[in-house]
Every structure is written in structure tokens, then in C-alpha cells.
Design an enzyme around this catalytic site. Structure first.
Site, mmCIF file in Angstrom:
data_model
loop_
_atom_site.group_PDB
_atom_site.id
_atom_site.type_symbol
_atom_site.label_atom_id
_atom_site.label_comp_id
_atom_site.label_asym_id
_atom_site.label_seq_id
_atom_site.Cartn_x
_atom_site.Cartn_y
_atom_site.Cartn_z
ATOM 1 N N HIS A 1 2.348 25.437 47.685
ATOM 2 C CA HIS A 1 2.675 26.202 48.521
ATOM 3 C C HIS A 1 3.817 27.251 48.150
ATOM 4 O O HIS A 1 4.348 26.943 47.118
ATOM 5 C CB HIS A 1 3.129 25.482 49.941
ATOM 6 C CG HIS A 1 2.199 24.713 50.629
ATOM 7 N ND1 HIS A 1 2.296 24.183 51.706
ATOM 8 C CD2 HIS A 1 0.791 24.565 50.217
ATOM 9 C CE1 HIS A 1 1.285 23.301 52.141
ATOM 10 N NE2 HIS A 1 0.267 23.562 51.274
ATOM 11 N N GLU B 1 6.768 28.000 49.224
ATOM 12 C CA GLU B 1 8.206 27.648 49.100
ATOM 13 C C GLU B 1 8.355 27.065 47.676
ATOM 14 O O GLU B 1 9.455 26.951 46.932
ATOM 15 C CB GLU B 1 8.662 26.658 50.054
ATOM 16 C CG GLU B 1 8.749 27.090 51.420
ATOM 17 C CD GLU B 1 7.184 26.935 52.204
ATOM 18 O OE1 GLU B 1 7.460 26.563 53.412
ATOM 19 O OE2 GLU B 1 6.145 26.791 51.610
ATOM 20 N N SER C 1 -24.956 40.366 72.128
ATOM 21 C CA SER C 1 -24.642 38.917 72.685
ATOM 22 C C SER C 1 -23.254 38.570 72.638
ATOM 23 O O SER C 1 -22.574 37.958 73.765
ATOM 24 C CB SER C 1 -25.559 37.805 72.152
ATOM 25 O OG SER C 1 -25.274 37.604 70.750
#
Length: 343
Positions: free
Chosen positions: A44, A46, A288
Site C-alpha cells: 500500500h 504508506e 433506461s
């Protein structure tokens, strides 16, 4: 935090279904480390930020402030919790852009950091941090994918001929933008008529990065199997009322015929962990979604010089805000956001 957002953006298209996250480590107003989440399943932001600190500056880590655009995780997933690493290194001040609404985080990382004695500041450039990961937040908070509608229309609001002949509307530059959109979104959806008449491949060929998952509505399985959509080069899902079947890179997903079609499709996308959906056509399918207010953004490419008589009418948006407009040669690209976000 602005630098965190710049870094986070570098992970676009490579980290989903994880969010894009950037991080900086600051010692006395000097960046000594920075990083971002680069690839799904890998370290990640960090971790990459802290690992980027030079050995000569390693002793400054505990005295520094770490900035991160999204709340540090507190659970074991494909990687260990980032909050634990921050605590282990003795970092006493953490600045967070916004909280993470994913149920396994959702305030737990901030709570863990505060219980360790760290000062945690939350909400710095919060709107910008949420905007960066709008697909991620929509998916987890609304239990459906972030929905982008896209179509090209002539100057007199036609999207195609009334015959089987294919109408090319947007120019080569605009087409690159379309493929960038395919790169940015997890899946792309078309209806039966578009699949049959246009025979699109729905792949990303004019932009870097992967292609989206191809989704096609074929309720009665009437589409011929020699269409490009069924070439099994990319993962393809066929929404239908007939059968549930798995083939190589091809899934026949049976929907409940008694339920609302769009609700069924969006529920299926949620269950399949498809966080964002690019709806490319045709007019009936796009309308739609509009009529049910099931869209977040719409991108309309208008060829300002092309007029087509007796063509198929373009969809008509409602409850929208015009966000911006860009001119690309003969095309004008208009970006809309939905005023109704209650769905």
C-alpha cells in the site's frame, strides 16, 4: 495532501478494486518519503512511502508526520495493516484525507492509531480525496457500481442510422478518450441491438492498460456466437434469462426474469465486485438507466458538423449538472453529473 493526490492518481487502472492512495512523509516541511499504491495485491501507499526514505534519513521517521489520502487500513488482507506499521515505527502524527467506508476499515484504522497515542487529523482536502476514489466509495456505500453513461451524437442529436449501416460520429482524438474511459472503468455494458448491429469488440486498443470486463444484455440468447464479443480474448459476461454457464473467459449469467432488469444487473455487478460500469449503448439501454436515475456521470461526444436525417434519436438526460465542456477538433465533449444521488 495535494502531493498525495498526485501520487495516488498514478495507480489508476492498476489497483482496483482497491482505492487509489498516495502518501508522503514530512520532516520539518521537507518530504523525506513518498509513495502510492501501485498494483492490486501489492504494498500500500504508506508502505511504499516509508520504504522510499533514504537510509541516512531513517532516524527521522518517528519524528515525522505521515500524510495519506485515505485512512490507513486496520485489517489483514493481501497485505498487513498499514496502521500497525505506522504505530511500530513510532510516527506520532498522521494526517488523513478522508475515512475509508469499506466495512473492514471504516474508522478502525484511525481508532487504532489514536489508541496508540498518535495525533490523527482527518478531513484535509476531503472532497478531493473522495472525488479521486468516487468509484470505490459509490460501490461500498451504495452497493452498486459507479455508472458512467457515454455516447456520441450528431449535431442534430442522432446516434445512428435507422438502417443496419454503422454511423461513425466521433473523430480519432475523441476515440482515444473513449478508450481511456474503458481503461478507467472495470466493466463496459451494451444492449442486444448494439452488439448485433455494431459488432463491437469493446476492448481498450487506443490507450495504455487493460481492457474492461465486457457485459452484454442478451435476454433470450439470440446473439450469434461469431460476434467479436464472444471471441473469449477478454472476460465477457452475458446477462440472460436462459442459463447459468461458465466457459473460458465467458460467463452466461442468468437473471431473475420476474425482477427489474437493471436492478438485477447492478446487483450482479456488486456480487461480482465490479466497482464501475461504462454504459456505451445503445439508445434504449442508455435511456433506461437515465429514466431510473441510475447514473453518476454522463459523457456526450457531439460532432458539431455532422447532420443525419431520419436517424436514431440520442438519449435525453434529466436531472443533470453540466460539469465541463471540451472541444476536440470537430467534436465537443460535454461532461454531466447526476443531481439525483439518492439511488
Amino acid at each position: 495532501m495535494l502531493r498525495c493526490l498526485q501520487l495516488a492518481k498514478l495507480g489508476e487502472g492498476n489497483v482496483a478494486p482497491n482505492p487509489m492512495v498516495g502518501s508522503t512523509l514530512i520532516y520539518k516541511n521537507i518530504i523525506i518519503g513518498e509513495g502510492w499504491h501501485q498494483q492490486y495485491g501489492e504494498a500500500h501507499a504508506e508502505v511504499n512511502c516509508i520504504n522510499s526514505v533514504a537510509k541516512a534519513d531513517a532516524h527521522l521517521i518517528a519524528q515525522s508526520t505521515i500524510y495519506v489520502s485515505l485512512e490507513p487500513c486496520a485489517h489483514f488482507g493481501k497485505t498487513p495493516p498499514c496502521s500497525d506499521l505506522i504505530i511500530k515505527l513510532g510516527i506520532k502524527k498522521v494526517v488523513v484525507g478522508c475515512t475509508d467506508s469499506f466495512k473492514q476499515v471504516d474508522g478502525k484504522g484511525i481508532e487504532k492509531l489514536r489508541l496508540s497515542g498518535a495525533e490523527v487529523i482527518v478531513g484535509v482536502l476531503e472532497n478531493a480525496c473522495r472525488e479521486l476514489n468516487k468509484r470505490f466509495f459509490t460501490f461500498h456505500e451504495k452497493k452498486r457500481p459507479f455508472i458512467v453513461l457515454k455516447w456520441a451524437e450528431t449535431a442534430n442529436s442522432k446516434i445512428g442510422f435507422t438502417t443496419d449501416e454503422r454511423l461513425l460520429i466521433s473523430n480519432d482524438i475523441s476515440n482515444r478518450l473513449v478508450h481511456q474511459l474503458r481503461h478507467q472503468n472495470a466493466a463496459i455494458l451494451v444492449g442486444t441491438n448494439t452488439a448485433l448491429l455494431d459488432n463491437p469488440s469493446l476492448t481498450n486498443r487506443l490507450w495504455y492498460g487493460k481492457s474492461p470486463i465486457r457485459l452484454v444484455i442478451d435476454k433470450d440468447l439470440k446473439l450469434p456466437t461469431n460476434l467479436q464479443l464472444f471471441d473469449q480474448t477478454e472476460r465477457t459476461i452475458v446477462f440472460n434469462y436462459i442459463k447459468q454457464e461458465e466457459q473460458e473467459n465467458l460467463t452466461y449469467y442468468k437473471l431473475n426474469q420476474e425482477a427489474d432488469l437493471l436492478d438485477e444487473i447492478l446487483t450482479a455487478c456488486y456480487q461480482l465486485n465490479i466497482q464501475s460500469l461504462l454504459v456505451e449503448g445503445g439508445s434504449k439501454t442508455l435511456q433506461s438507466f437515465i429514466d431510473k436515475h441510475l447514473w453518476d456521470e454522463a459523457i456526450v461526444i457531439t460532432n458539431t458538423t455532422l447532420i443525419v436525417n431520419h436517424g436514431v434519436a440520442a438519449p435525453i438526460l434529466s436531472h443533470y449538472t453540466k460539469a465541463k465542456q471540451v472541444a476536440l477538433l470537430s467534436d465537443t465533449i460535454t461532461y454531466f453529473t447526476n443531481q439525483n444521488h439518492s439511488n
